[in-house]
Design an enzyme around this catalytic site. Structure first.
Site, PDB file in Angstrom:
ATOM      1  N   ASP A   8       0.850  -1.188   0.000  1.00 46.32           N
ATOM      2  CA  ASP A   8       0.000   0.000   0.000  1.00 46.32           C
ATOM      3  C   ASP A   8       0.883   1.235   0.000  1.00 46.32           C
ATOM      4  OD1 ASP A   8      -1.993  -1.828   0.182  1.00 46.32           O
ATOM      5  OD2 ASP A   8      -2.829  -1.100   2.087  1.00 46.32           O
ATOM      6  N   ASP A 131     -15.372  -3.362  -1.727  1.00 47.62           N
ATOM      7  CA  ASP A 131     -15.040  -3.177  -0.321  1.00 47.62           C
ATOM      8  C   ASP A 131     -16.333  -2.983   0.453  1.00 47.62           C
ATOM      9  OD1 ASP A 131     -12.402  -3.084  -1.310  1.00 47.62           O
ATOM     10  OD2 ASP A 131     -12.577  -0.926  -1.631  1.00 47.62           O
TER      11      ASP A 131
END
EC number: 5.3.1.16
Length: 248
Positions: A8, A131
């Site tokens: 990330d 998500d």
């Protein structure tokens, strides 16, 4: 079972967040390319990159770091990227730069026509990222909760030619609480698109549980905080998954 280390990216650094909160970022490396090399040396067969800044602003923000990772390992293993990918030109540019897959999240929810066009133009390279929190899909870097049920939305994509769906349980992301196996399997069973689990992977027991449901359509898992914190050794996890696959 495909175990995919996550890298990330925030402000050019490799970080981990808790539940998607940009204010709760722990920096694990200032050299993302070196981190990519580390995971390849540990046996990774694919890498999962997230442009965190890009996810919030809606366009690429960590290009230099991403390109350095592609240059380092892109010829050896597939690299996939999500975050800030919301138009066809961006997809084309990233694929030309050497990415194997692009992940469309917010844009897939808000503009299904765009997703359909992307799959048509770049077949075999498009993954959808869904998500969810309490079964409801979130968008815009998880900052906005929609009324869409995950399974209902995913089924709409079946005819598009989506390569896979990454299903992230936001409530478990970065919390080391274990994968939400039940919700992941329920989603996989509801459609024909392969599912990649994400959010909460914590130990080898999670690997065992995931491998047990591989036949249900769960083909992989994103490995995040646990492999950075030391709670899970990636090489051991991949070895365990391979043994289970081979029936050992």
């Amino acid at each position: 079972m495909l175990l995919i280390p996550a890298i990330d990216l925030k402000d050019g650094q490799c970080v981990r967040l808790k539940q998607g909160d940009m204010d709760q970022a722990t920096v694990f490396s200032e050299d993302p390319a070196a981190m990519a090399r580390h995971w390849v040396e540990q046996g990774a067969r694919r890498l999962h990159l997230v442009d965190l800044n890009g996810a919030f602003v809606g366009k690429p923000r960590n290009e230099a770091a991403i390109k350095s990772i592609i240059a380092e390992v892109g010829d050896e293993i597939p690299v996939q990227l999500g975050g800030g990918i919301r138009d066809l030109n961006t997809i084309e540019r990233w694929l030309d730069d050497g990415l194997s897959y692009v992940i469309i999240g917010t844009a897939a929810v808000k503009n299904p026509g765009f997703l359909k066009d992307a799959c048509s133009a770049f077949g075999g390279h498009i993954i959808v990222g869904l998500d969810a929190k309490d079964g409801k899909v979130a968008t815009d870097g998880w900052s906005k909760l929609t009324g869409h049920e995950v399974a209902d939305l995913a089924r709409k994509y079946e005819d598009y030619g989506v390569e896979a769906i990454i299903y992230t349980d936001i409530g478990r992301d970065g919390m080391l609480q274990g994968i939400n196996i039940d919700a992941t399997v329920k989603l996989a069973q509801s459609m024909s698109i392969p599912v990649i689990a994400s959010g909460g992977l914590s130990n080898l027991a999670d690997i065992d549980n995931l491998c047990a449901v591989e036949g249900e359509g769960v083909e992989g898992v994103i490995c995040g905080r646990a492999i950075y914190s030391g709670d899970l050794n990636f090489a051991d996890a991949q070895a365990r998954a391979d043994k289970l696959r081979d029936g050992q």
